[in-house]
Structure formats: structure tokens, C-alpha cells
Design an enzyme around this catalytic site. Structure first.
Site, short mmCIF file in Angstrom:
data_model
loop_
_atom_site.label_atom_id
_atom_site.label_comp_id
_atom_site.label_asym_id
_atom_site.label_seq_id
_atom_site.Cartn_x
_atom_site.Cartn_y
_atom_site.Cartn_z
N ASP A 55 -22.23 40.84 -16.72
CA ASP A 55 -21.64 41.82 -15.82
C ASP A 55 -21.31 41.24 -14.45
O ASP A 55 -20.45 41.76 -13.73
CB ASP A 55 -22.57 43.03 -15.65
N HIS A 76 -32.02 39.62 -17.51
CA HIS A 76 -31.68 40.02 -18.88
C HIS A 76 -32.97 40.12 -19.68
O HIS A 76 -33.87 39.31 -19.51
CB HIS A 76 -30.73 39.01 -19.55
N HIS A 98 -27.51 48.85 -17.83
CA HIS A 98 -26.78 48.33 -19.00
C HIS A 98 -25.32 48.12 -18.55
O HIS A 98 -25.06 47.40 -17.59
CB HIS A 98 -26.95 49.33 -20.15
N1 ACO Z 1 -33.01 42.16 -9.28
C1 ACO Z 1 -34.24 42.03 -8.79
N2 ACO Z 1 -35.34 41.86 -9.55
C2 ACO Z 1 -35.18 41.82 -10.87
C3 ACO Z 1 -33.91 41.94 -11.47
C4 ACO Z 1 -32.80 42.12 -10.61
N3 ACO Z 1 -31.57 42.26 -11.11
N4 ACO Z 1 -34.04 41.86 -12.80
C5 ACO Z 1 -35.35 41.70 -13.05
N5 ACO Z 1 -36.02 41.67 -11.89
C6 ACO Z 1 -37.45 41.52 -11.71
C7 ACO Z 1 -38.17 42.73 -12.28
O1 ACO Z 1 -38.27 43.78 -11.36
C8 ACO Z 1 -39.50 42.14 -12.67
O2 ACO Z 1 -40.28 42.00 -11.49
P1 ACO Z 1 -41.86 42.37 -11.49
O3 ACO Z 1 -42.46 41.44 -12.53
O4 ACO Z 1 -42.27 42.10 -10.10
O5 ACO Z 1 -41.93 43.81 -11.91
C9 ACO Z 1 -39.13 40.74 -13.13
O6 ACO Z 1 -37.89 40.43 -12.51
C10 ACO Z 1 -38.98 40.60 -14.62
O7 ACO Z 1 -38.05 41.56 -15.10
P2 ACO Z 1 -37.78 41.68 -16.66
O8 ACO Z 1 -39.03 42.17 -17.34
O9 ACO Z 1 -37.25 40.38 -17.12
O10 ACO Z 1 -36.66 42.78 -16.74
P3 ACO Z 1 -36.34 43.76 -17.96
O11 ACO Z 1 -36.22 42.98 -19.20
O12 ACO Z 1 -37.29 44.89 -17.98
O13 ACO Z 1 -34.93 44.34 -17.52
C11 ACO Z 1 -32.66 44.22 -16.88
C12 ACO Z 1 -33.74 43.63 -17.77
C13 ACO Z 1 -32.59 45.74 -17.09
C14 ACO Z 1 -31.32 43.61 -17.24
C15 ACO Z 1 -33.03 43.91 -15.41
O14 ACO Z 1 -33.00 42.51 -15.23
C16 ACO Z 1 -32.09 44.60 -14.44
O15 ACO Z 1 -32.33 45.75 -14.10
N6 ACO Z 1 -31.02 43.91 -13.97
C17 ACO Z 1 -30.04 44.52 -13.08
C18 ACO Z 1 -29.07 45.39 -13.89
C19 ACO Z 1 -28.14 44.56 -14.72
O16 ACO Z 1 -27.55 43.60 -14.24
N7 ACO Z 1 -27.95 44.98 -15.97
C20 ACO Z 1 -27.00 44.33 -16.89
C21 ACO Z 1 -27.68 43.92 -18.16
S1 ACO Z 1 -26.66 42.87 -19.16
C22 ACO Z 1 -25.48 43.88 -19.88
O17 ACO Z 1 -25.62 45.07 -20.01
C23 ACO Z 1 -24.23 43.17 -20.34
#
Ligand code: ACO
Length: 397
Positions: free
Chosen positions: A317, A266, A220
Site C-alpha cells: 500500500d 505486515h 487492510h
Molecule cells: N506503525 C507503527 N507501529 C507498527 C506498525 C505501523 N505501521 N505496524 C506494526 N507496528 C508495531 C505494532 O504496534 C507492534 O508493536 P508492539 O509490539 O509495541 O505492540 C509491533 O509493531 C508488531 O506488530 P505486528 O504484530 O507485526 O502487527 P500485526 O501483524 O498485528 O498487524 C498490520 C499487521 C495490521 C499490517 C500492522 O502492521 C499495521 O497496522 N500497519 C499499518 C496499516 C497498513 O499499512 N496496513 C496494510 C496491510 S498490507 C495490505 O493490506 C496490502
């Protein structure tokens, strides 16, 4: 509970109504105003007023609102002393979390959950959080104390307190835009945490304390700090491709501990986060003034690779991290800056929750052992024993 459907991470589940903001695939609005319009034509103080009072302020209302926030920047003495005495290596997010918890004891409205009292508390917290973070910057980075400029917006004053000097007009404006973009985002994890706490009719300070704890995690709010550490690890634009290949090789070798690329992805936005695009434009303007283009170049190359390889877009971010770095802010203060802004969104949601409350109490899907009987302690064994339950049935006790 049998029959009820479970969705991992509550994905796609609507957990309540809100009039504070609207998130769609095509944009984000705060109380009906497009975020792009607000980022270009309003200051953060106007946006904070919009969130807390439901309308943009008149010039007089804005001046009064700003004066009240700045008036709250003088912390109650015991809180100021407690912050000054916290261990030097305390994480700034923990400083803010503890400070809000402590501030509750000195707030005359602490236990009053009415809308008027909540607005007063929200205004005070806006000033107090900025003052606490400024104080922490002074203690840990040695910058001198700076008095807030009564005419400047909250972003400009916060930046001045973090840097120990008043910033350029553009730097102050860019900082203010980051606060506008961070201010509110419907039922994200920290806001939902705050609303859940408030739904028990606990007070606003308790809910904000919990929200700060939820925002801290790298999935987050903590992602803005993690993203900048990633840029520093990459170091140069020429290293982006090899750095990414190394990450992917690591992930293939360690499928259970995959490394995320911070600042991407996201839960709701699957075609890009509009806030990230808005802030990137401001970051470009800033880089023209500072002459620092390296971090933008790294960010753009990594963004292109991530889209090509994973179909993922950057979230807010991502540009916030290198924008704050360009502004000269120490990395450990990035997520606390997010707090100094999001407190407005949290408090707007809390007022909504208190006014139309029903305790938030969802269901779970049970995955534990089947029903079993308790064995007297002298017959129990570590790891359990198989007990004959009669009629050819057994259970582990
Ligand atoms: N890097 C690599 N792979 C990713 C990333 C990433 N940043 N984000 C998603 N993926 C992958 C997941 O592992 C998943 O792969 P899989 O299907 O092989 O398991 C696939 O993409 C789909 O992921 P989602 O289901 O869309 O992700 P979720 O909704 O559960 O999580 C989150 C969203 C937590 C933001 C995630 O994208 C993440 O961890 N990002 C990195 C952290 C981040 O930047 N957070 C900031 C959020 S915005 C804010 O707070 C202002």
C-alpha cells in the site's frame, strides 16, 4: 472451549489449504508463477485468467476473456440508476459494496455456486466493478465518460475511466502492474471473510460484498489512502524527520491511542513485502516521465527512518499510494481500485471453497461471568445484586 489454544488475530494459524497462491518470506507466487515474473512479463488480464482458470491464457483465450469483461461493463439499467442516485458524498468503497449487492439481483447465475457459473460471475464482476468506479469518478469529479479500448489491458482501461482520458503507455502499464500486485494474497482478512461467507453455501455476490467491507478498513486495503494522506501531511522531504518525531512524541503521550505509520508492517512478511519493492521500481520509472519526485523522496526518507527506529518495512500500500497520486487519481478511489483487482483473487478462493467445503466455525475462549441463575425481574437491580446460592457461595444476578 476449555483446552483449545487461542492466538490473537489468528497469527500463525493455518486455516485451510489453497492452490491459488503461496506466500513465503522470500516471495509470492500465483499458481506457481513468481509475482516478479508476472509483474514484468504479463498484463493484468492474463493474471486474472490465471487466477480464475488456473492457467495463463493463449492469445485467443485472452482476446475472448477481455471481450467478455468489457462486455460486462454495461451495467444493468437499475444498477446504473441506483449508483447514479447515491448521495454525492457516499464513500466509493460503499458504492462498490452496495453495487455488488445490487448486481446479485440481476445476475442470471446468482444462486448457482458451480465452478462454471462462478467463473461467469467473476468475469462479469470484473467488468462491472470497473464500470461502477468509472461512473462514480464521472459523477464526483466531472471527468468525461471514456469507452474501453478493446485492445488495452484492464488496468489501462480502468485508468482511462478514472481520469476521463486514455493514459500514456507507461501510465497504463504502471496501473496494470498495481492490479497484478494487488490481485491475490492467500488468506488475508478480506479473502478469509469471503471464504467464511461462502462456507455457509451463501452465493458469490454475498461473499464478495462481505470481502469489500473487510477490505475497507485502514489496517487492510484502506491503508493505501491513509498512506497518501500521511504523505500530504508531511508535505516536503525536509519535513519527514520532524513529522516522525512528532508522531513518536504523540505516541509516548497517548500510549492507548498510538498512531500507526500507514503503509508499514505486515502480519506475514517480517523481512519486507516483495510487492512493495517491485512497485517502487515502476514508480521511479513513472517519476522520470512525470518529473514528480517529491513523493518518492518523502517515501524513501520515511522508509529509512522506520527501518532504523522500528525495524519495519513498507507493504504494497505504501508505493501504491504515491504511484496512484502520480497518476493523477483522486485519493478516495485508491482502495476501490484494490477491489477492482482483488475480486479475481476472492473469486478464485470462492471456487476453491465451494468445491471442497466445510463450514468455517472456529472456537472462542470464554471470558464472561461464571455460571449464574436467572432472578425474577422484580428482584433485579441495575448493576446486579449479590444472591446467596447456599453452601457459602454467592453469585451476581
Ligand atoms: N506503525 C507503527 N507501529 C507498527 C506498525 C505501523 N505501521 N505496524 C506494526 N507496528 C508495531 C505494532 O504496534 C507492534 O508493536 P508492539 O509490539 O509495541 O505492540 C509491533 O509493531 C508488531 O506488530 P505486528 O504484530 O507485526 O502487527 P500485526 O501483524 O498485528 O498487524 C498490520 C499487521 C495490521 C499490517 C500492522 O502492521 C499495521 O497496522 N500497519 C499499518 C496499516 C497498513 O499499512 N496496513 C496494510 C496491510 S498490507 C495490505 O493490506 C496490502
Amino acid at each position: 472451549m476449555a483446552g483449545a489454544k487461542y492466538k490473537a488475530g489468528l497469527e500463525g494459524v493455518v486455516v485451510g489449504p489453497t492452490s491459488v497462491s503461496e506466500v513465503t518470506q522470500t516471495g509470492l507466487r500465483y499458481r506457481g508463477y513468481d509475482i516478479q515474473d508476472l509483474a514484468h512479463n504479463a498484463c493484468f488480464d492474463e493474471v486474472a485468467h490465471l487466477l480464475l482458470y488456473e492457467e495463463l491464457p493463449t492469445a485467443k483465450q485472452l482476446a475472448d476473456f477481455r471481450a467478455r469483461i468489457q462486455g460486462a461493463m454495461a451495467l444493468p439499467t437499475p444498477v446504473g440508476l441506483a449508483v447514479a442516485n447515491m448521495p454525492f458524498d457516499t464513500e466509493p468503497m460503499d458504492v462498490l459494496r452496495s453495487a455488488v449487492s445490487l448486481l446479485a439481483h440481476y445476475d442470471p447465475d446468482c444462486l448457482d455456486n458451480s465452478r462454471d457459473a462462478d467463473r461467469r460471475k467473476a468475469e462479469r464482476l470484473l467488468g462491472q466493478l470497473a464500470a461502477t468506479l468509472g461512473m462514480w469518478a464521472q459523477k464526483t469529479t466531472g471527468v468525461p465518460a471514456v469507452r474501453p479500448d478493446p485492445k488495452a489491458s484492464h488496468g489501462g482501461n480502468l485508468l482511462a475511466m478514472l481520469l476521463g482520458r486514455h493514459p500514456s503507455e507507461l501510465a497504463a502499464r504502471v496501473m496494470d502492474v498495481t492490479l497484478i500486485l494487488y490481485a491475490e494474497h492467500e488468506f488475508n482478512a478480506s479473502t478469509f471473510t469471503a471464504r467464511t461467507i461462502a462456507s455457509t453455501m451463501a452465493d458469490l455476490h454475498s461473499a464478495v460484498t462481505g470481502a469489500i467491507a473487510a477490505l475497507k478498513g485502514p489496517l487492510h486495503g484502506g491503508a493505501n489512502e491513509a498512506a497518501m494522506k500521511q504523505f500530504l501531511e508531511i508535505g516536503e522531504p525536509a519535513n519527514v524527520d520532524s513529522w516522525f518525531r512528532e508522531c513518536m512524541a504523540y505516541n509516548e503521550a497517548n500510549p492507548d491511542q498510538k498512531r500507526l505509520i500507514m503503509g508499514f508492517g505486515h502480519r506475514v512478511y517480517k523481512k519486507g513485502d516483495h510487492r512493495a519493492a517491485i512497485l517502487r521500481d515502476w514508480s521511479i520509472k513513472l517519476s522520470k516521465q512525470t518529473g514528480i519526485t517529491k513523493w518518492l523522496e518523502i517515501a524513501d526518507r520515511l522508509q529509512a527512518i522506520m527501518f532504523g527506529e522500528k525495524g519495519l518495512y513498507p507493504n504494497l500500500d505504501y508505493p501504491a499510494s504515491h504511484t496512484y497520486y502520480q497518476l493523477g487519481i483522486p485519493i478516495q478511489l485508491y482502495t476501490p481500485i484494490f477491489v477492482c483487482s482483488r475480486v479475481t483473487g476472492w473469486c478464485a478462493h470462492l471456487m476453491e471453497q465451494y468445491e471442497n467445503n466445510r463450514i468455517i466455525r472456529p472456537l472462542s475462549e470464554y471470558t464472561g461471568p461464571p455460571p449464574r441463575r436467572l432472578l425474577p425481574i422484580e428482584r433485579r437491580q441495575a448493576g446486579g445484586v449479590l444472591v446467596d446460592a447456599g453452601e457459602g457461595k454467592h453469585y451476581v444476578a
